[in-house]
Design an enzyme around this catalytic site. Structure first.
Site, PDB file in Angstrom:
ATOM      1  N   GLU A 113     -33.364 -26.364 -25.726  1.00  0.00           N
ATOM      2  CA  GLU A 113     -32.319 -25.327 -25.780  1.00  0.00           C
ATOM      3  C   GLU A 113     -32.242 -24.620 -27.146  1.00  0.00           C
ATOM      4  O   GLU A 113     -32.172 -23.385 -27.189  1.00  0.00           O
ATOM      5  CB  GLU A 113     -30.955 -25.942 -25.414  1.00  0.00           C
ATOM      6  CG  GLU A 113     -30.869 -26.258 -23.924  1.00  0.00           C
ATOM      7  CD  GLU A 113     -29.755 -27.233 -23.556  1.00  0.00           C
ATOM      8  OE1 GLU A 113     -28.905 -27.522 -24.409  1.00  0.00           O
ATOM      9  OE2 GLU A 113     -29.746 -27.698 -22.407  1.00  0.00           O
ATOM     10  N   ASP A 145     -24.610 -25.841 -31.160  1.00  0.00           N
ATOM     11  CA  ASP A 145     -24.340 -25.613 -29.737  1.00  0.00           C
ATOM     12  C   ASP A 145     -23.158 -26.461 -29.270  1.00  0.00           C
ATOM     13  O   ASP A 145     -23.261 -27.678 -29.160  1.00  0.00           O
ATOM     14  CB  ASP A 145     -25.608 -25.950 -28.927  1.00  0.00           C
ATOM     15  CG  ASP A 145     -25.441 -25.676 -27.434  1.00  0.00           C
ATOM     16  OD1 ASP A 145     -24.307 -25.438 -26.971  1.00  0.00           O
ATOM     17  OD2 ASP A 145     -26.461 -25.699 -26.722  1.00  0.00           O
TER      18      ASP A 145
HETATM   19  P1  ADP Z   1     -22.582 -25.904 -21.276  1.00  0.00           P
HETATM   20  O1  ADP Z   1     -23.759 -25.340 -22.003  1.00  0.00           O
HETATM   21  O2  ADP Z   1     -22.147 -27.224 -21.823  1.00  0.00           O
HETATM   22  O3  ADP Z   1     -22.778 -25.941 -19.820  1.00  0.00           O
HETATM   23  P2  ADP Z   1     -21.099 -23.508 -22.014  1.00  0.00           P
HETATM   24  O4  ADP Z   1     -21.930 -23.168 -23.178  1.00  0.00           O
HETATM   25  O5  ADP Z   1     -21.138 -22.576 -20.876  1.00  0.00           O
HETATM   26  O6  ADP Z   1     -21.317 -24.988 -21.529  1.00  0.00           O
HETATM   27  O7  ADP Z   1     -19.585 -23.635 -22.550  1.00  0.00           O
HETATM   28  C1  ADP Z   1     -18.527 -23.856 -21.687  1.00  0.00           C
HETATM   29  C2  ADP Z   1     -17.266 -24.091 -22.506  1.00  0.00           C
HETATM   30  O8  ADP Z   1     -17.004 -22.933 -23.291  1.00  0.00           O
HETATM   31  C3  ADP Z   1     -16.036 -24.313 -21.659  1.00  0.00           C
HETATM   32  O9  ADP Z   1     -15.313 -25.431 -22.176  1.00  0.00           O
HETATM   33  C4  ADP Z   1     -15.235 -23.046 -21.834  1.00  0.00           C
HETATM   34  O10 ADP Z   1     -13.841 -23.248 -21.707  1.00  0.00           O
HETATM   35  C5  ADP Z   1     -15.604 -22.668 -23.246  1.00  0.00           C
HETATM   36  N1  ADP Z   1     -15.349 -21.256 -23.533  1.00  0.00           N
HETATM   37  C6  ADP Z   1     -15.792 -20.163 -22.856  1.00  0.00           C
HETATM   38  N2  ADP Z   1     -15.316 -19.027 -23.400  1.00  0.00           N
HETATM   39  C7  ADP Z   1     -14.546 -19.405 -24.462  1.00  0.00           C
HETATM   40  C8  ADP Z   1     -13.747 -18.693 -25.433  1.00  0.00           C
HETATM   41  N3  ADP Z   1     -13.630 -17.368 -25.396  1.00  0.00           N
HETATM   42  N4  ADP Z   1     -13.101 -19.420 -26.381  1.00  0.00           N
HETATM   43  C9  ADP Z   1     -13.192 -20.754 -26.409  1.00  0.00           C
HETATM   44  N5  ADP Z   1     -13.896 -21.470 -25.529  1.00  0.00           N
HETATM   45  C10 ADP Z   1     -14.568 -20.820 -24.559  1.00  0.00           C
HETATM   46 MG    MG Z   2     -25.378 -25.059 -22.958  1.00  0.00          MG
END
Ligand code: ADP
Ligand code: MG
Length: 606
Positions: A147, A169
């Site tokens: 990643e 990340d």
């Molecule tokens: P992963 O890679 O672990 O699947 P993501 O990178 O998609 O996850 O991140 C998801 C997380 O980011 C969730 O907890 C979501 O609530 C948070 N998130 C998304 N947008 C925002 C934002 N604007 N501010 C803070 N947290 C956010």
């Molecule tokens: Mg991710």
């Protein structure tokens, strides 16, 4: 163009799929949403649900819903869904099928190949399970890609010079930080650290508890006891958390959340960004320790990093970039959408494998910081030219950000808002874009809170709104061309002006600047007819942090030059300062800084 190869980010919380179109990565949306939640479930009548529908039912029907399957990849376990048992790769395959169908619908053809990303720390079993999930979904997995490597590709796929990128990340349920080194197209992960049980879900949980406790103390009712109210509060706090990434406070409004003595109760609560940040700070401090360890493992000083890149939805929380900047002494980049950048990087890697031409992800960003002038009394003296940033440079467009300010005088009726563009923390070195007055403020003591919001669109039209928090009274101004006014000659001119001032006074205090400032032609002198009438809503420890950062920078430069016996001692002191800042023990910071400053004085002299 050769046969399409998908780039897939198979995340713990969210997944995405991207392809290359016209030489650029594009994340494929469904119903306008690029994100497919990594949830799989069965509906009440036994239908398979993947993505949003499964996520929506999770809180109310956890027994029929599977989340975070990525955590189990590579393990010899089974999960139950309905009356069937599945291996983790089978569940992941359902998510991959969802993504593959998305792509097929857009392209109008079947797709057979994909690059799938995994965390840098995944072992062989976990990588093999991911590959198998792809095959179960009918995809030939042409590469399993790390990643952080994918993320780094979105910024600079063609840079052949040696450069090192720190990728931070923070997703929904996991955190990891990696240091990636790229040279001549070969990218290698130098070190990686993390915490597989830390992410945005934990922030939601903390905020949830905070809200539930507060409601309980006010109304004597436990909102977490009832599945439906629990689900509603959880959703509300996640939205509130996201909102707090852009605005200084947020209001929770959930009507008819509970009942007491036959009376309906509503949830109405205000959450302040400062309070929220204090809740999550201990968790973020843990991530900063991982950053430190990743640097140590890679044997790198912060200053040898060429770039710091933010990945994962949770990095939108402003405290993340602030803490990183304090630690690393350079800005953290999030121009490429942190939610989508891993999928885009996977698509770039896919194109490179196919031999297709592909460029970096270019996004429209603000080239300069936008903010307002205010009075600064935080640094021990009244400094009337403080630039308070609202939209930081390199923020993707369109954007809407606000910050909180406070009046300086009792019964203050009006406030002048002066809007500037530039990077200097003294407005006189920045470029004035416009001004307006908000009048008729409430007759209250000093400290009356106002939010100032900047809305900036892709055409460079900036709307600045000042709003009195207590009454909602507001006034705004619209400025055209806010993207391009401060350029070329103007920058040079301002820089020269700054240089001249600097030469005359090594550490200019406010008085010096005021005098000097008037000698040079500038565009603020004519209407500078008094003190600004606003101060930034103070943030605890701001002064100490600034002092510590300046000293650390100086000490790090000296570190290479001092004899070995002094180096050990200096490193110990640096650590003491950093730890005190992390722990927010401001008097310890001041003490450690004073000690360090004495030693630096002696070392510089030697
Ligand atoms: P992963 O890679 O672990 O699947 P993501 O990178 O998609 O996850 O991140 C998801 C997380 O980011 C969730 O907890 C979501 O609530 C948070 N998130 C998304 N947008 C925002 C934002 N604007 N501010 C803070 N947290 C956010
Ligand atoms: Mg991710």
């Amino acid at each position: 163009m050769s046969e399409p190869i998908l780039g897939i980010d198979l995340g713990t919380t969210n997944s995405e799929v991207a392809i290359i179109q016209d030489g650029k990565p594009r994340v494929i949306e469904e119903d306008g949403d690029p994100i497919l939640p990594s949830f799989v479930g069965l509906s009440e009548d036994g239908k398979l649900l993947v993505g949003k529908a499964a996520r929506n039912q999770w809180v109310v029907a956890p027994e029929r819903t599977i989340r975070s399957i990525k955590r189990k990849m590579g393990q010899d376990v089974k999960v139950t869904l309905g009356d069937q048992e599945y291996r983790p790769q089978e569940i992941s395959a359902m998510i991959l099928r969802g993504l593959k169908d998305r792509a097929a619908a857009l392209l109008g053809t079947t797709v057979k190949k994909a690059v799938i990303t995994v965390p840098a720390y995944f072992n062989d079993d976990q990588r093999n399970a991911t590959r198998e999930a792809g095959e179960l979904a009918g995809l030939e997995v042409v590469r399993i890609l790390n990643e952080p490597t994918a993320a780094s590709l979105t910024y600079d796929p063609k840079n052949t010079e040696l450069h090192r990128i720190l990728v931070y990340d923070l997703g929904g349920g996991t955190f990891d930080v990696s240091i990636v080194q790229a040279q001549e197209g070969v990218i290698e992960v130098l070190s990686s650290h993390g915490d597989t049980q830390l992410g945005g879900d934990d922030f939601d949980e903390l905020l949830f508890k905070h809200v539930v406790l507060k409601f309980q103390s006010e109304h004597g009712i436990d909102l977490s006891a009832n599945v439906v109210s629990r689900a509603r509060v959880l959703r509300a706090v996640e939205n509130a958390k996201k909102e707090l990434s852009y605005h200084p406070f947020v209001r929770l409004e959930e009507e008819f959340i509970a009942e007491k003595d036959g009376q309906a109760l509503h949830l109405q609560m205000e959450i302040d960004r400062n309070d929220y940040e204090e809740l999550i700070r201990p968790l973020l401090n843990r991530t900063m320790d991982c950053v430190q360890r990743a640097l140590e493992d890679a044997k790198l000083a912060p200053s040898s990093l060429d770039k710091v890149v933010l990945v994962g939805g949770s990095t939108r929380t402003p405290l993340v970039s602030r803490l990183l900047e304090e630690r690393l002494g350079q800005p953290a980049h999030q121009e490429v959408n942190p939610d989508l950048c891993v999928a885009m990087g996977a698509a770039i890697q896919a194109a490179l494998i196919a031999g297709d031409d592909v460029g970096a992800v270019l996004v429209d960003i603000t080239p300069h910081t936008l903010g307002i002038r205010c009075l600064d009394y935080m640094h021990g003296i009244d400094f009337p030219f403080r630039f308070a940033p609202i939209v930081r440079r390199n923020t993707p467009l369109p954007t809407s950000r606000s910050e909180m300010f406070a009046t300086v005088a009792d019964s203050q009726k009006e406030v002048e808002i002066e809007v500037y563009q530039g990077e200097h923390d003294d407005v006189r070195f920045n470029h004035k874009l416009g001004n307006f007055r908000i009048t008729g403020l409430a007759q209250v003591p000093a400290g009356n809170q106002l939010t100032v919001q900047c809305d900036l669109n892709l055409d460079g039209i900036l709307k600045v709104t000042a709003r009195e928090k207590a009454t909602g009274l507001q006034k705004n101004v619209t400025i055209e061309n806010a993207l391009s006014r401060f350029e070329g000659a103007e920058i040079t001119e301002a820089r020269d002006r700054l240089d001249r001032l600097w030469e005359q006074s090594a550490s200019p205090d406010a008085a010096d600047l005021e005098e000097e400032g008037e000698e040079y032609e500038n565009d603020f002198a004519e209407d500078d007819d008094g003190m600004p009438e606003l101060v930034p809503a103070p943030r605890e420890g701001q002064r100490e942090t600034v002092q510590a950062r300046a000293l650390l920078e100086k000490a790090e430069r000296l570190l290479e030059k001092v004899p070995p016996e002094d180096k050990v001692e200096l490193e110990r002191m640096l650590k003491a300062v950093r730890n005190a800042v992390t722990d927010r023990q401001w008097d310890v910071v001041t003490k450690a800084c004073n000690e360090l400053s004495d030693v630096l004085f002696y070392l510089e002299d030697a």
